[in-house]
Design a protein around this motif. Structure first.
Motif, PDB file in Angstrom:
ATOM      1  N   ARG A  32       9.945  -5.399  -2.794  1.00 14.40           N
ATOM      2  CA  ARG A  32       8.909  -5.708  -1.966  1.00 14.40           C
ATOM      3  C   ARG A  32       7.822  -5.848  -0.908  1.00 14.40           C
ATOM      4  O   ARG A  32       7.181  -5.567  -0.444  1.00 14.40           O
ATOM      5  CB  ARG A  32       9.027  -7.415  -2.397  1.00 14.40           C
ATOM      6  N   GLN A  33       9.029  -4.786  -0.006  1.00 18.11           N
ATOM      7  CA  GLN A  33       8.961  -4.614   1.334  1.00 18.11           C
ATOM      8  C   GLN A  33       7.792  -3.210   1.231  1.00 18.11           C
ATOM      9  O   GLN A  33       7.275  -2.781   1.963  1.00 18.11           O
ATOM     10  CB  GLN A  33       9.924  -4.588   2.620  1.00 18.11           C
ATOM     11  N   ALA A  34       8.588  -2.231  -0.019  1.00 17.44           N
ATOM     12  CA  ALA A  34       7.794  -1.205   0.178  1.00 17.44           C
ATOM     13  C   ALA A  34       6.358  -1.564  -0.007  1.00 17.44           C
ATOM     14  O   ALA A  34       5.134  -0.568   0.099  1.00 17.44           O
ATOM     15  CB  ALA A  34       7.947  -0.256  -1.130  1.00 17.44           C
ATOM     16  N   ARG A  35       6.507  -2.023  -1.421  1.00 12.33           N
ATOM     17  CA  ARG A  35       4.868  -2.187  -1.737  1.00 12.33           C
ATOM     18  C   ARG A  35       3.908  -3.122  -0.655  1.00 12.33           C
ATOM     19  O   ARG A  35       2.420  -2.749  -0.288  1.00 12.33           O
ATOM     20  CB  ARG A  35       4.635  -3.589  -2.628  1.00 12.33           C
ATOM     21  N   ALA A  36       4.258  -3.989  -0.337  1.00 17.99           N
ATOM     22  CA  ALA A  36       3.911  -4.834   0.933  1.00 17.99           C
ATOM     23  C   ALA A  36       3.193  -3.781   1.898  1.00 17.99           C
ATOM     24  O   ALA A  36       2.627  -3.672   2.714  1.00 17.99           O
ATOM     25  CB  ALA A  36       4.509  -5.945   1.827  1.00 17.99           C
ATOM     26  N   ALA A  37       3.959  -2.885   2.628  1.00 16.96           N
ATOM     27  CA  ALA A  37       3.826  -1.588   3.936  1.00 16.96           C
ATOM     28  C   ALA A  37       2.811  -0.736   2.223  1.00 16.96           C
ATOM     29  O   ALA A  37       2.094  -0.582   4.126  1.00 16.96           O
ATOM     30  CB  ALA A  37       5.193  -1.132   3.819  1.00 16.96           C
ATOM     31  N   TYR A  38       2.620   0.018   1.931  1.00 19.49           N
ATOM     32  CA  TYR A  38       1.521   0.564   0.677  1.00 19.49           C
ATOM     33  C   TYR A  38       0.408  -0.168   1.161  1.00 19.49           C
ATOM     34  O   TYR A  38      -0.513   0.586   1.616  1.00 19.49           O
ATOM     35  CB  TYR A  38       2.044   0.446  -0.593  1.00 19.49           C
ATOM     36  N   LYS A  39       0.610  -1.621   1.083  1.00 18.48           N
ATOM     37  CA  LYS A  39      -0.792  -2.693   1.054  1.00 18.48           C
ATOM     38  C   LYS A  39      -1.445  -2.024   2.043  1.00 18.48           C
ATOM     39  O   LYS A  39      -2.572  -2.713   2.110  1.00 18.48           O
ATOM     40  CB  LYS A  39      -0.455  -3.687   0.516  1.00 18.48           C
ATOM     41  N   MET A  40      -0.497  -2.737   3.091  1.00 17.60           N
ATOM     42  CA  MET A  40      -0.802  -1.930   5.094  1.00 17.60           C
ATOM     43  C   MET A  40      -1.163  -1.246   5.537  1.00 17.60           C
ATOM     44  O   MET A  40      -1.669  -0.883   6.718  1.00 17.60           O
ATOM     45  CB  MET A  40      -0.245  -2.869   5.702  1.00 17.60           C
ATOM     46  N   GLY A  41      -1.306   0.681   4.353  1.00 14.09           N
ATOM     47  CA  GLY A  41      -1.227   1.738   4.740  1.00 14.09           C
ATOM     48  C   GLY A  41      -0.175   1.961   5.714  1.00 14.09           C
ATOM     49  O   GLY A  41      -0.304   3.319   5.853  1.00 14.09           O
ATOM     50  N   HIS A  42       0.473   1.948   5.618  1.00 15.36           N
ATOM     51  CA  HIS A  42       2.320   2.662   6.021  1.00 15.36           C
ATOM     52  C   HIS A  42       2.528   3.184   4.971  1.00 15.36           C
ATOM     53  O   HIS A  42       3.695   2.609   3.837  1.00 15.36           O
ATOM     54  CB  HIS A  42       2.970   1.311   6.631  1.00 15.36           C
TER      55      HIS A  42
END
Length: 139
Positions: A32-42
């Protein structure tokens, strides 16, 4: 502190209080953290989180598919998809991801422009390719 560190905290706290913090729960949190980071462009942070999730639960084909999305090269993307394919060969999402990774690899080998002259175009094309696979994974 980045927002993605707080995405799944309620799940973590409830699991800890219940004495149920397993590798599976931690893998879900990392995912979940990785998906959130991805969505923020990180993308780099997303890749780090996904690599840790893959280390903890290497049998989860979804982690390998997401790793393909954030892989730094088309070759690495294809390797990650192949790993997912070994785990779930009949999964339609894995088959779509394989077609995407192969297409990405063919595009890179067919036209390899100098990076200095087309760095902006290359970044845009890479972003479109990542976005395409992430849409496939979300759907």
């Amino acid at each position: 502190m980045p927002i993605y560190r707080h995405v799944a905290l309620p799940m973590v706290f409830s699991a800890i209080w219940a004495g149920e913090m397993t590798d599976q729960t931690n893998t879900q949190l990392l995912f979940r953290q990785a998906r959130a980071a991805y969505k923020m462009g990180h993308l780099k942070r997303a890749r780090q989180l996904l690599l840790e999730a893959a280390r903890q639960n290497p049998q989860d084909h979804r982690v390998w598919l997401w790793l393909a999305t954030v892989a730094p090269t088309p070759e690495k993307s294809l390797q990650m998809v192949q790993r997912a394919e070994m785990l779930q060969p009949d999964d339609p999402m894995v088959q779509k991801a394989r077609a995407w990774a192969e297409r990405r690899l063919r595009q890179q080998t067919a036209v390899s422009p100098p990076r200095s002259s087309n760095s902006h175009t290359h970044s845009w094309q890479t972003a479109v390719m990542y976005g395409t696979l992430s849409l496939l994974l979300i759907i």
